[in-house]
Design an enzyme around this catalytic site. Sequence first.
Site, PDB file in Angstrom:
ATOM      1  N   ALA A  11      -3.716   1.199  -0.800  1.00  0.00           N
ATOM      2  CA  ALA A  11      -2.973   2.346  -1.330  1.00  0.00           C
ATOM      3  C   ALA A  11      -3.743   3.100  -2.409  1.00  0.00           C
ATOM      4  O   ALA A  11      -3.367   4.216  -2.768  1.00  0.00           O
ATOM      5  CB  ALA A  11      -1.633   1.882  -1.884  1.00  0.00           C
ATOM      6  N   SER A  13      -7.553   2.576  -2.534  1.00  0.00           N
ATOM      7  CA  SER A  13      -8.947   2.688  -2.109  1.00  0.00           C
ATOM      8  C   SER A  13      -9.110   2.243  -0.665  1.00  0.00           C
ATOM      9  O   SER A  13      -8.286   1.511  -0.119  1.00  0.00           O
ATOM     10  CB  SER A  13      -9.863   1.856  -3.018  1.00  0.00           C
ATOM     11  OG  SER A  13      -9.599   0.477  -2.855  1.00  0.00           O
ATOM     12  N   ARG A  15     -11.994   0.454   1.945  1.00  0.00           N
ATOM     13  CA  ARG A  15     -13.224  -0.311   1.989  1.00  0.00           C
ATOM     14  C   ARG A  15     -13.681  -0.436   3.442  1.00  0.00           C
ATOM     15  O   ARG A  15     -12.851  -0.518   4.348  1.00  0.00           O
ATOM     16  CB  ARG A  15     -13.014  -1.718   1.417  1.00  0.00           C
ATOM     17  CG  ARG A  15     -12.670  -1.732  -0.048  1.00  0.00           C
ATOM     18  CD  ARG A  15     -11.986  -3.006  -0.484  1.00  0.00           C
ATOM     19  NE  ARG A  15     -10.658  -3.135   0.113  1.00  0.00           N
ATOM     20  CZ  ARG A  15      -9.569  -2.530  -0.357  1.00  0.00           C
ATOM     21  NH1 ARG A  15      -9.656  -1.744  -1.410  1.00  0.00           N
ATOM     22  NH2 ARG A  15      -8.403  -2.692   0.228  1.00  0.00           N
ATOM     23  N   HIS A 234      -1.346  -4.573   9.764  1.00  0.00           N
ATOM     24  CA  HIS A 234      -0.708  -4.561   8.453  1.00  0.00           C
ATOM     25  C   HIS A 234      -1.577  -5.413   7.534  1.00  0.00           C
ATOM     26  O   HIS A 234      -1.860  -6.574   7.835  1.00  0.00           O
ATOM     27  CB  HIS A 234       0.709  -5.120   8.514  1.00  0.00           C
ATOM     28  CG  HIS A 234       1.419  -5.049   7.203  1.00  0.00           C
ATOM     29  ND1 HIS A 234       2.403  -5.927   6.827  1.00  0.00           N
ATOM     30  CD2 HIS A 234       1.266  -4.201   6.149  1.00  0.00           C
ATOM     31  CE1 HIS A 234       2.831  -5.617   5.616  1.00  0.00           C
ATOM     32  NE2 HIS A 234       2.157  -4.579   5.187  1.00  0.00           N
ATOM     33  N   ASP A 235      -2.011  -4.859   6.426  1.00  0.00           N
ATOM     34  CA  ASP A 235      -2.984  -5.552   5.576  1.00  0.00           C
ATOM     35  C   ASP A 235      -2.499  -6.927   5.140  1.00  0.00           C
ATOM     36  O   ASP A 235      -3.283  -7.886   5.061  1.00  0.00           O
ATOM     37  CB  ASP A 235      -3.385  -4.698   4.368  1.00  0.00           C
ATOM     38  CG  ASP A 235      -2.215  -4.131   3.577  1.00  0.00           C
ATOM     39  OD1 ASP A 235      -1.063  -4.548   3.799  1.00  0.00           O
ATOM     40  OD2 ASP A 235      -2.456  -3.245   2.723  1.00  0.00           O
ATOM     41  N   THR A 236      -1.203  -7.065   4.891  1.00  0.00           N
ATOM     42  CA  THR A 236      -0.673  -8.376   4.480  1.00  0.00           C
ATOM     43  C   THR A 236      -0.861  -9.413   5.575  1.00  0.00           C
ATOM     44  O   THR A 236      -1.255 -10.553   5.311  1.00  0.00           O
ATOM     45  CB  THR A 236       0.820  -8.265   4.122  1.00  0.00           C
ATOM     46  OG1 THR A 236       0.989  -7.286   3.105  1.00  0.00           O
ATOM     47  CG2 THR A 236       1.356  -9.606   3.644  1.00  0.00           C
ATOM     48  N   THR A 258      -2.196  -3.819  -5.204  1.00  0.00           N
ATOM     49  CA  THR A 258      -1.339  -2.793  -5.784  1.00  0.00           C
ATOM     50  C   THR A 258       0.113  -3.259  -5.754  1.00  0.00           C
ATOM     51  O   THR A 258       0.857  -3.118  -6.718  1.00  0.00           O
ATOM     52  CB  THR A 258      -1.490  -1.472  -5.003  1.00  0.00           C
ATOM     53  OG1 THR A 258      -2.857  -1.062  -5.055  1.00  0.00           O
ATOM     54  CG2 THR A 258      -0.613  -0.400  -5.592  1.00  0.00           C
ATOM     55  N   GLY A 408      -7.109  -8.743  -4.918  1.00  0.00           N
ATOM     56  CA  GLY A 408      -7.690  -8.433  -6.222  1.00  0.00           C
ATOM     57  C   GLY A 408      -7.243  -9.365  -7.326  1.00  0.00           C
ATOM     58  O   GLY A 408      -8.035  -9.735  -8.199  1.00  0.00           O
TER      59      GLY A 408
END
Length: 472
Positions: A11, A13, A15, A234-236, A258, A408
Amino acid sequence: MKKSLAIDMGATSIRAILGYIDNGQLITEEVMRFNHEIKDINGRKQWDFDAMISKIENTILEYKDEISTIGVDTWGVDFGLIDKNGLLVYNPTSYRDESCEIGFKSIKEKIDFNKLFENTGNQIMSINTLFQLETVKLTNKAYYEKAEKLLMTPDFINYLLTGKKYGERTICSTSQMFDLEKGEWNKNLVENLGLNKDLLPEIINNKIVIGSTRNSLIDSLRDLDIEVISVASHDTASAVYVTESYNDEDCLFLSSGTWSLIGCCNQKPILTDQAYNYSLTNETGYDNKNMFFKNVTGLYLIEKLRDSLVKEDKSKFSFDEITKLVEKSSISDECIIDVDYDVFTKESDNFIEDLDKYFKEKHNLAIENKKDYFKIIYQSIVANYKEVVKNIESCLGKKFTRIHVMGGGSQSKVLCQMIADKLNIKVIAGPKEATAIGNILAQLEYKNEKENIRKIVTDGFETITYLPNKNN
Protein backbone atom coordinates in the site's frame (compact mmCIF):
# COMPACT_ATOMS: atom_id res chain seq x y z
CA MET A 1 19.79 -19.55 -15.26
CA LYS A 2 16.20 -18.42 -15.75
CA LYS A 3 14.62 -16.70 -12.75
CA SER A 4 11.19 -15.94 -11.35
CA LEU A 5 10.12 -12.32 -10.90
CA ALA A 6 7.86 -11.41 -7.97
CA ILE A 7 5.97 -8.15 -8.32
CA ASP A 8 5.02 -7.42 -4.71
CA MET A 9 2.76 -4.39 -4.44
CA GLY A 10 2.19 -2.92 -1.00
CA ALA A 11 0.00 0.00 0.00
CA THR A 12 3.02 2.34 0.22
CA SER A 13 5.61 0.75 -2.08
CA ILE A 14 6.15 -1.72 -4.91
CA ARG A 15 9.02 -4.18 -4.93
CA ALA A 16 10.33 -6.42 -7.68
CA ILE A 17 12.44 -9.39 -6.56
CA LEU A 18 14.17 -12.02 -8.69
CA GLY A 19 14.41 -15.52 -7.24
CA TYR A 20 15.90 -18.85 -8.24
CA ILE A 21 17.32 -22.04 -6.70
CA ASP A 22 21.09 -22.48 -6.88
CA ASN A 23 22.90 -25.39 -5.22
CA GLY A 24 19.86 -26.23 -3.14
CA GLN A 25 19.39 -22.69 -1.84
CA LEU A 26 16.96 -19.88 -2.65
CA ILE A 27 18.73 -16.82 -4.03
CA THR A 28 16.82 -13.53 -4.16
CA GLU A 29 17.73 -10.10 -5.50
CA GLU A 30 15.69 -6.94 -5.16
CA VAL A 31 15.78 -5.20 -8.53
CA MET A 32 13.18 -2.46 -8.06
CA ARG A 33 11.60 -0.54 -5.20
CA PHE A 34 9.21 2.30 -5.81
CA ASN A 35 7.36 4.38 -3.24
CA HIS A 36 3.97 5.40 -4.54
CA GLU A 37 1.32 7.79 -3.33
CA ILE A 38 -2.43 8.04 -3.30
CA LYS A 39 -3.60 10.87 -5.54
CA ASP A 40 -6.74 12.98 -5.48
CA ILE A 41 -8.36 12.32 -8.86
CA ASN A 42 -11.90 13.41 -9.66
CA GLY A 43 -12.68 13.85 -5.99
CA ARG A 44 -11.49 10.37 -5.01
CA LYS A 45 -8.29 9.04 -3.44
CA GLN A 46 -7.00 6.81 -6.23
CA TRP A 47 -3.88 4.73 -6.81
CA ASP A 48 -1.40 6.16 -9.31
CA PHE A 49 -1.64 3.18 -11.64
CA ASP A 50 0.11 4.86 -14.56
CA ALA A 51 3.26 5.19 -12.45
CA MET A 52 2.92 1.65 -11.06
CA ILE A 53 2.44 0.03 -14.46
CA SER A 54 5.32 2.02 -15.93
CA LYS A 55 7.65 0.74 -13.19
CA ILE A 56 6.51 -2.85 -13.69
CA GLU A 57 6.89 -2.57 -17.48
CA ASN A 58 10.38 -1.10 -17.27
CA THR A 59 11.51 -3.74 -14.75
CA ILE A 60 10.32 -6.60 -16.96
CA LEU A 61 12.05 -5.08 -19.98
CA GLU A 62 15.30 -4.53 -18.07
CA TYR A 63 15.47 -8.15 -16.88
CA LYS A 64 13.69 -9.85 -19.80
CA ASP A 65 16.64 -12.10 -20.63
CA GLU A 66 16.73 -13.49 -17.07
CA ILE A 67 13.01 -14.01 -16.41
CA SER A 68 11.03 -17.15 -17.21
CA THR A 69 7.96 -16.47 -15.06
CA ILE A 70 6.20 -13.53 -13.36
CA GLY A 71 3.88 -13.49 -10.35
CA VAL A 72 1.92 -10.54 -8.94
CA ASP A 73 0.60 -9.97 -5.41
CA THR A 74 -1.01 -6.89 -3.87
CA TRP A 75 -3.06 -5.65 -0.93
CA GLY A 76 -6.70 -6.74 -0.81
CA VAL A 77 -10.19 -5.32 -1.51
CA ASP A 78 -9.45 -2.70 -4.23
CA PHE A 79 -10.44 -3.25 -7.86
CA GLY A 80 -10.83 -1.79 -11.35
CA LEU A 81 -13.78 -2.04 -13.73
CA ILE A 82 -13.25 -3.12 -17.36
CA ASP A 83 -15.73 -2.40 -20.17
CA LYS A 84 -16.73 -4.71 -23.04
CA ASN A 85 -13.83 -3.36 -25.13
CA GLY A 86 -11.36 -4.34 -22.42
CA LEU A 87 -10.70 -0.74 -21.37
CA LEU A 88 -10.40 0.46 -17.79
CA VAL A 89 -13.47 2.58 -17.07
CA TYR A 90 -13.01 2.89 -13.31
CA ASN A 91 -9.52 3.32 -11.92
CA PRO A 92 -8.90 1.47 -8.63
CA THR A 93 -9.87 3.78 -5.78
CA SER A 94 -7.97 3.42 -2.52
CA TYR A 95 -9.69 1.73 0.38
CA ARG A 96 -8.70 4.84 2.36
CA ASP A 97 -11.16 6.99 0.41
CA GLU A 98 -14.01 8.08 2.64
CA SER A 99 -16.58 7.35 -0.09
CA CYS A 100 -16.50 3.70 1.01
CA GLU A 101 -18.92 4.77 3.76
CA ILE A 102 -21.62 5.52 1.17
CA GLY A 103 -21.78 1.90 0.04
CA PHE A 104 -21.36 0.66 3.60
CA LYS A 105 -24.45 2.53 4.79
CA SER A 106 -26.45 1.44 1.75
CA ILE A 107 -25.67 -2.27 2.13
CA LYS A 108 -26.39 -2.06 5.86
CA GLU A 109 -29.96 -1.13 5.00
CA LYS A 110 -30.30 -4.22 2.78
CA ILE A 111 -28.89 -7.02 4.95
CA ASP A 112 -28.18 -7.79 8.58
CA PHE A 113 -24.40 -7.70 8.98
CA ASN A 114 -24.41 -10.88 11.06
CA LYS A 115 -26.06 -12.61 8.09
CA LEU A 116 -23.52 -11.02 5.75
CA PHE A 117 -20.71 -12.48 7.86
CA GLU A 118 -22.33 -15.94 7.75
CA ASN A 119 -22.44 -15.72 3.96
CA THR A 120 -18.93 -14.43 3.36
CA GLY A 121 -16.83 -15.01 6.50
CA ASN A 122 -15.15 -11.61 6.09
CA GLN A 123 -14.70 -9.06 8.84
CA ILE A 124 -17.27 -6.31 8.25
CA MET A 125 -15.20 -3.30 7.16
CA SER A 126 -16.36 -0.38 5.05
CA ILE A 127 -13.26 -0.75 2.86
CA ASN A 128 -14.32 -4.17 1.55
CA THR A 129 -14.97 -4.61 -2.17
CA LEU A 130 -18.70 -5.16 -1.73
CA PHE A 131 -19.17 -1.74 -0.15
CA GLN A 132 -16.83 -0.06 -2.63
CA LEU A 133 -18.78 -1.54 -5.55
CA GLU A 134 -22.06 -0.32 -4.08
CA THR A 135 -20.47 3.12 -3.78
CA VAL A 136 -19.56 3.07 -7.48
CA LYS A 137 -23.12 2.07 -8.39
CA LEU A 138 -24.57 4.92 -6.32
CA THR A 139 -22.10 7.69 -7.18
CA ASN A 140 -20.67 6.73 -10.61
CA LYS A 141 -23.62 5.07 -12.30
CA ALA A 142 -22.30 5.64 -15.83
CA TYR A 143 -19.05 3.79 -15.07
CA TYR A 144 -20.92 1.02 -13.27
CA GLU A 145 -23.28 0.43 -16.21
CA LYS A 146 -20.41 0.44 -18.72
CA ALA A 147 -18.48 -2.19 -16.79
CA GLU A 148 -18.31 -5.77 -18.03
CA LYS A 149 -15.87 -7.21 -15.50
CA LEU A 150 -14.57 -6.39 -12.02
CA LEU A 151 -10.90 -7.23 -11.59
CA MET A 152 -9.21 -7.13 -8.21
CA THR A 153 -5.93 -5.20 -8.23
CA PRO A 154 -3.53 -8.12 -8.94
CA ASP A 155 -6.03 -9.60 -11.42
CA PHE A 156 -6.03 -6.25 -13.24
CA ILE A 157 -2.21 -6.27 -13.41
CA ASN A 158 -2.30 -9.85 -14.72
CA TYR A 159 -4.87 -8.76 -17.30
CA LEU A 160 -2.55 -6.05 -18.57
CA LEU A 161 0.31 -8.56 -18.71
CA THR A 162 -1.61 -11.37 -20.46
CA GLY A 163 -4.94 -10.12 -21.80
CA LYS A 164 -6.71 -12.72 -19.61
CA LYS A 165 -9.53 -11.71 -17.24
CA TYR A 166 -9.55 -14.07 -14.27
CA GLY A 167 -10.07 -13.82 -10.52
CA GLU A 168 -7.42 -15.52 -8.37
CA ARG A 169 -9.02 -17.25 -5.39
CA THR A 170 -7.07 -15.71 -2.48
CA ILE A 171 -7.55 -12.10 -3.56
CA CYS A 172 -11.22 -12.64 -4.38
CA SER A 173 -11.75 -14.04 -0.88
CA THR A 174 -11.07 -10.54 0.53
CA SER A 175 -14.06 -9.03 -1.29
CA GLN A 176 -17.05 -9.80 1.01
CA MET A 177 -18.64 -11.36 -2.09
CA PHE A 178 -17.06 -14.81 -1.83
CA ASP A 179 -18.35 -18.12 -0.47
CA LEU A 180 -15.35 -19.37 1.47
CA GLU A 181 -16.78 -22.83 2.08
CA LYS A 182 -17.40 -23.45 -1.63
CA GLY A 183 -14.37 -21.50 -2.83
CA GLU A 184 -16.34 -19.48 -5.38
CA TRP A 185 -18.21 -16.21 -5.78
CA ASN A 186 -21.40 -15.92 -3.75
CA LYS A 187 -23.44 -14.82 -6.76
CA ASN A 188 -26.79 -15.25 -5.02
CA LEU A 189 -25.73 -12.79 -2.33
CA VAL A 190 -24.44 -10.29 -4.90
CA GLU A 191 -27.64 -10.51 -6.94
CA ASN A 192 -29.88 -10.23 -3.87
CA LEU A 193 -28.06 -7.04 -2.89
CA GLY A 194 -28.92 -5.53 -6.26
CA LEU A 195 -25.46 -5.76 -7.80
CA ASN A 196 -24.49 -7.24 -11.16
CA LYS A 197 -23.22 -10.79 -10.60
CA ASP A 198 -21.94 -10.95 -14.20
CA LEU A 199 -19.16 -8.52 -13.24
CA LEU A 200 -17.46 -11.31 -11.31
CA PRO A 201 -14.71 -13.09 -13.30
CA GLU A 202 -13.96 -16.81 -13.49
CA ILE A 203 -12.05 -18.06 -10.43
CA ILE A 204 -8.67 -19.75 -10.89
CA ASN A 205 -6.35 -21.72 -8.61
CA ASN A 206 -2.69 -21.22 -7.72
CA LYS A 207 0.31 -22.59 -9.61
CA ILE A 208 -1.22 -22.46 -13.07
CA VAL A 209 -0.29 -20.39 -16.11
CA ILE A 210 -2.59 -17.41 -16.58
CA GLY A 211 -1.09 -16.48 -19.92
CA SER A 212 1.94 -15.02 -21.63
CA THR A 213 3.28 -11.51 -22.14
CA ARG A 214 3.07 -12.12 -25.88
CA ASN A 215 -0.63 -11.30 -25.48
CA SER A 216 0.00 -8.33 -23.19
CA LEU A 217 -1.99 -5.12 -23.52
CA ILE A 218 1.31 -3.28 -22.96
CA ASP A 219 2.85 -2.87 -26.42
CA SER A 220 6.49 -3.20 -25.39
CA LEU A 221 5.91 -6.56 -23.68
CA ARG A 222 4.32 -8.34 -26.66
CA ASP A 223 7.75 -9.08 -28.13
CA LEU A 224 8.47 -11.22 -25.06
CA ASP A 225 7.11 -14.67 -24.21
CA ILE A 226 7.20 -14.81 -20.42
CA GLU A 227 4.64 -16.91 -18.54
CA VAL A 228 2.55 -15.18 -15.87
CA ILE A 229 1.77 -17.58 -13.01
CA SER A 230 -1.23 -17.54 -10.69
CA VAL A 231 0.44 -17.11 -7.31
CA ALA A 232 -1.46 -16.48 -4.07
CA SER A 233 -2.04 -12.91 -5.18
CA HIS A 234 -3.33 -11.57 -1.87
CA ASP A 235 -0.09 -10.49 -0.20
CA THR A 236 -1.13 -11.95 3.16
CA ALA A 237 -1.74 -15.38 1.66
CA SER A 238 1.68 -15.40 -0.02
CA ALA A 239 3.39 -14.31 3.20
CA VAL A 240 1.62 -16.83 5.43
CA TYR A 241 2.66 -19.66 3.11
CA VAL A 242 6.30 -19.36 4.22
CA THR A 243 5.55 -19.20 7.96
CA GLU A 244 5.49 -22.05 10.45
CA SER A 245 1.79 -21.36 11.03
CA TYR A 246 0.98 -22.71 7.56
CA ASN A 247 1.72 -26.28 8.71
CA ASP A 248 1.26 -25.86 12.47
CA GLU A 249 -2.16 -24.88 13.81
CA ASP A 250 -0.62 -24.13 17.23
CA CYS A 251 1.44 -21.30 15.74
CA LEU A 252 -0.01 -17.86 15.03
CA PHE A 253 1.08 -15.67 12.15
CA LEU A 254 1.55 -11.92 12.18
CA SER A 255 1.97 -10.16 8.87
CA SER A 256 3.42 -6.86 10.05
CA GLY A 257 3.36 -4.15 7.43
CA THR A 258 1.24 -1.08 6.80
CA TRP A 259 -1.59 -3.22 8.17
CA SER A 260 -1.18 -5.94 10.77
CA LEU A 261 -2.89 -9.24 10.09
CA ILE A 262 -2.76 -11.56 13.05
CA GLY A 263 -4.27 -15.02 13.24
CA CYS A 264 -3.83 -18.69 12.36
CA CYS A 265 -4.42 -21.29 9.66
CA ASN A 266 -7.16 -23.86 10.09
CA GLN A 267 -9.20 -26.28 8.05
CA LYS A 268 -12.47 -24.41 7.55
CA PRO A 269 -14.00 -20.94 8.02
CA ILE A 270 -15.15 -19.96 11.53
CA LEU A 271 -18.57 -18.38 10.96
CA THR A 272 -19.89 -18.20 14.51
CA ASP A 273 -21.63 -15.27 16.21
CA GLN A 274 -18.63 -15.03 18.53
CA ALA A 275 -16.23 -14.59 15.60
CA TYR A 276 -18.54 -11.94 14.14
CA ASN A 277 -18.80 -10.06 17.43
CA TYR A 278 -15.00 -10.00 17.73
CA SER A 279 -14.75 -8.63 14.15
CA LEU A 280 -12.57 -11.55 13.10
CA THR A 281 -12.26 -12.58 9.48
CA ASN A 282 -11.75 -15.63 7.30
CA GLU A 283 -9.94 -15.57 3.98
CA THR A 284 -8.61 -18.21 1.63
CA GLY A 285 -4.91 -18.96 1.83
CA TYR A 286 -2.50 -20.77 -0.42
CA ASP A 287 -3.73 -24.22 -1.57
CA ASN A 288 -7.24 -23.22 -0.34
CA LYS A 289 -6.25 -23.32 3.34
CA ASN A 290 -8.43 -21.12 5.57
CA MET A 291 -6.85 -18.16 7.37
CA PHE A 292 -8.69 -17.00 10.53
CA PHE A 293 -7.45 -13.62 11.68
CA LYS A 294 -8.08 -9.94 12.23
CA ASN A 295 -6.97 -7.03 10.10
CA VAL A 296 -5.84 -4.20 12.38
CA THR A 297 -3.85 -0.99 12.15
CA GLY A 298 -0.14 -1.70 11.87
CA LEU A 299 3.06 0.10 10.95
CA TYR A 300 1.05 2.67 9.02
CA LEU A 301 1.04 4.79 12.19
CA ILE A 302 4.81 4.43 12.56
CA GLU A 303 5.19 5.43 8.90
CA LYS A 304 2.96 8.48 9.40
CA LEU A 305 4.93 9.56 12.48
CA ARG A 306 8.26 9.03 10.74
CA ASP A 307 7.12 11.06 7.71
CA SER A 308 5.93 13.88 9.98
CA LEU A 309 9.24 14.00 11.85
CA VAL A 310 11.29 13.80 8.66
CA LYS A 311 9.88 17.18 7.68
CA GLU A 312 11.57 18.62 10.77
CA ASP A 313 15.01 17.00 10.94
CA LYS A 314 15.37 15.06 7.66
CA SER A 315 16.27 11.85 9.51
CA LYS A 316 15.20 8.61 7.85
CA PHE A 317 14.30 6.85 11.11
CA SER A 318 15.28 3.27 10.25
CA PHE A 319 13.98 0.41 12.39
CA ASP A 320 17.29 0.38 14.28
CA GLU A 321 17.14 4.12 14.91
CA ILE A 322 13.54 3.87 16.11
CA THR A 323 14.54 0.97 18.39
CA LYS A 324 17.17 3.17 20.06
CA LEU A 325 14.65 5.98 20.50
CA VAL A 326 12.15 3.58 22.10
CA GLU A 327 14.77 2.08 24.41
CA LYS A 328 15.84 5.55 25.57
CA SER A 329 12.29 6.82 26.03
CA SER A 330 11.16 7.37 29.62
CA ILE A 331 7.48 7.45 28.67
CA SER A 332 5.32 5.10 30.73
CA ASP A 333 4.82 1.53 29.49
CA GLU A 334 1.09 2.03 30.06
CA CYS A 335 0.86 5.12 27.84
CA ILE A 336 -1.10 4.00 24.77
CA ILE A 337 -3.56 5.23 22.16
CA ASP A 338 -6.58 3.58 20.57
CA VAL A 339 -5.01 2.70 17.21
CA ASP A 340 -8.46 2.34 15.66
CA TYR A 341 -9.56 5.81 16.77
CA ASP A 342 -11.26 7.44 13.81
CA VAL A 343 -8.77 10.23 13.17
CA PHE A 344 -5.82 7.81 13.04
CA THR A 345 -7.39 5.69 10.28
CA LYS A 346 -7.71 8.57 7.80
CA GLU A 347 -5.24 10.52 5.70
CA SER A 348 -3.94 13.56 7.59
CA ASP A 349 -1.79 16.59 6.84
CA ASN A 350 -0.40 16.74 10.39
CA PHE A 351 -0.27 13.43 12.22
CA ILE A 352 1.67 14.79 15.21
CA GLU A 353 -1.00 17.43 15.69
CA ASP A 354 -3.61 14.63 15.65
CA LEU A 355 -1.68 12.77 18.34
CA ASP A 356 -1.25 15.88 20.46
CA LYS A 357 -4.96 16.60 20.25
CA TYR A 358 -5.81 13.01 21.19
CA PHE A 359 -3.71 13.11 24.37
CA LYS A 360 -5.04 16.53 25.30
CA GLU A 361 -8.68 15.47 24.90
CA LYS A 362 -8.44 11.90 26.22
CA HIS A 363 -5.81 12.18 28.95
CA ASN A 364 -5.24 15.90 29.48
CA LEU A 365 -1.59 15.16 28.77
CA ALA A 366 1.06 16.84 26.61
CA ILE A 367 3.83 14.73 25.07
CA GLU A 368 6.79 17.11 24.96
CA ASN A 369 9.30 14.94 23.08
CA LYS A 370 7.48 13.98 19.88
CA LYS A 371 9.86 11.05 19.32
CA ASP A 372 8.29 9.42 22.39
CA TYR A 373 5.33 8.75 20.13
CA PHE A 374 7.31 5.88 18.56
CA LYS A 375 7.22 3.99 21.85
CA ILE A 376 3.59 4.92 22.45
CA ILE A 377 2.53 3.64 19.02
CA TYR A 378 4.47 0.37 19.38
CA GLN A 379 2.93 -0.21 22.81
CA SER A 380 -0.51 0.55 21.45
CA ILE A 381 -0.14 -1.80 18.49
CA VAL A 382 1.00 -4.64 20.77
CA ALA A 383 -1.86 -4.02 23.22
CA ASN A 384 -4.21 -4.43 20.28
CA TYR A 385 -2.47 -7.67 19.24
CA LYS A 386 -2.94 -9.05 22.74
CA GLU A 387 -6.68 -8.43 22.64
CA VAL A 388 -7.02 -10.02 19.20
CA VAL A 389 -5.10 -13.15 20.22
CA LYS A 390 -7.28 -13.46 23.33
CA ASN A 391 -10.39 -13.34 21.13
CA ILE A 392 -9.07 -15.88 18.61
CA GLU A 393 -8.17 -18.27 21.42
CA SER A 394 -11.65 -17.84 22.87
CA CYS A 395 -13.29 -18.69 19.52
CA LEU A 396 -11.12 -21.77 19.01
CA GLY A 397 -10.95 -22.93 22.63
CA LYS A 398 -7.17 -23.26 22.58
CA LYS A 399 -3.94 -21.50 23.52
CA PHE A 400 -1.15 -20.68 21.10
CA THR A 401 2.47 -21.28 22.01
CA ARG A 402 4.24 -19.37 19.24
CA ILE A 403 3.77 -16.54 16.78
CA HIS A 404 5.65 -16.17 13.49
CA VAL A 405 6.17 -12.50 12.58
CA MET A 406 7.05 -11.64 9.00
CA GLY A 407 7.15 -8.49 6.92
CA GLY A 408 8.64 -5.13 7.84
CA GLY A 409 7.83 -5.44 11.54
CA SER A 410 10.04 -8.53 11.83
CA GLN A 411 13.02 -6.15 11.51
CA SER A 412 12.07 -4.25 14.64
CA LYS A 413 13.77 -5.84 17.63
CA VAL A 414 11.86 -3.69 20.09
CA LEU A 415 8.49 -4.54 18.52
CA CYS A 416 9.20 -8.29 18.49
CA GLN A 417 10.39 -8.24 22.13
CA MET A 418 7.31 -6.26 23.16
CA ILE A 419 5.13 -8.92 21.51
CA ALA A 420 6.98 -11.71 23.34
CA ASP A 421 6.68 -9.89 26.68
CA LYS A 422 3.10 -8.61 26.47
CA LEU A 423 1.62 -11.78 24.93
CA ASN A 424 3.92 -14.11 26.92
CA ILE A 425 4.64 -16.07 23.79
CA LYS A 426 7.64 -17.24 21.76
CA VAL A 427 8.23 -15.01 18.73
CA ILE A 428 9.83 -16.23 15.50
CA ALA A 429 10.77 -13.20 13.37
CA GLY A 430 11.53 -13.16 9.65
CA PRO A 431 11.85 -12.99 6.82
CA LYS A 432 11.23 -9.35 6.00
CA GLU A 433 10.20 -10.05 2.40
CA ALA A 434 7.94 -13.00 3.24
CA THR A 435 5.31 -11.96 0.71
CA ALA A 436 7.74 -11.81 -2.21
CA ILE A 437 9.29 -15.12 -1.13
CA GLY A 438 5.84 -16.75 -1.02
CA ASN A 439 5.17 -15.31 -4.47
CA ILE A 440 8.45 -16.71 -5.83
CA LEU A 441 7.81 -20.04 -4.11
CA ALA A 442 4.55 -20.55 -6.02
CA GLN A 443 6.34 -19.87 -9.30
CA LEU A 444 9.20 -22.23 -8.46
CA GLU A 445 6.76 -24.97 -7.43
CA TYR A 446 5.01 -24.61 -10.78
CA LYS A 447 8.35 -25.06 -12.56
CA ASN A 448 9.64 -27.86 -10.27
CA GLU A 449 6.61 -29.99 -9.46
CA LYS A 450 8.62 -33.03 -8.36
CA GLU A 451 10.90 -31.22 -5.89
CA ASN A 452 10.11 -30.11 -2.32
CA ILE A 453 10.79 -26.49 -3.13
CA ARG A 454 8.95 -25.20 -0.07
CA LYS A 455 11.38 -26.97 2.27
CA ILE A 456 14.37 -25.62 0.35
CA VAL A 457 12.97 -22.10 0.56
CA THR A 458 11.88 -22.10 4.21
CA ASP A 459 15.07 -23.84 5.37
CA GLY A 460 17.07 -21.16 3.62
CA PHE A 461 15.97 -17.97 5.30
CA GLU A 462 17.13 -16.80 8.70
CA THR A 463 14.79 -16.12 11.59
CA ILE A 464 15.37 -14.62 15.03
CA THR A 465 13.69 -15.99 18.16
CA TYR A 466 12.46 -13.77 20.98
CA LEU A 467 11.44 -15.23 24.34
CA PRO A 468 9.35 -13.46 26.99
CA ASN A 469 11.43 -11.50 29.48
CA LYS A 470 10.70 -13.10 32.84
CA ASN A 471 11.24 -9.77 34.57
CA ASN A 472 8.08 -8.58 32.80
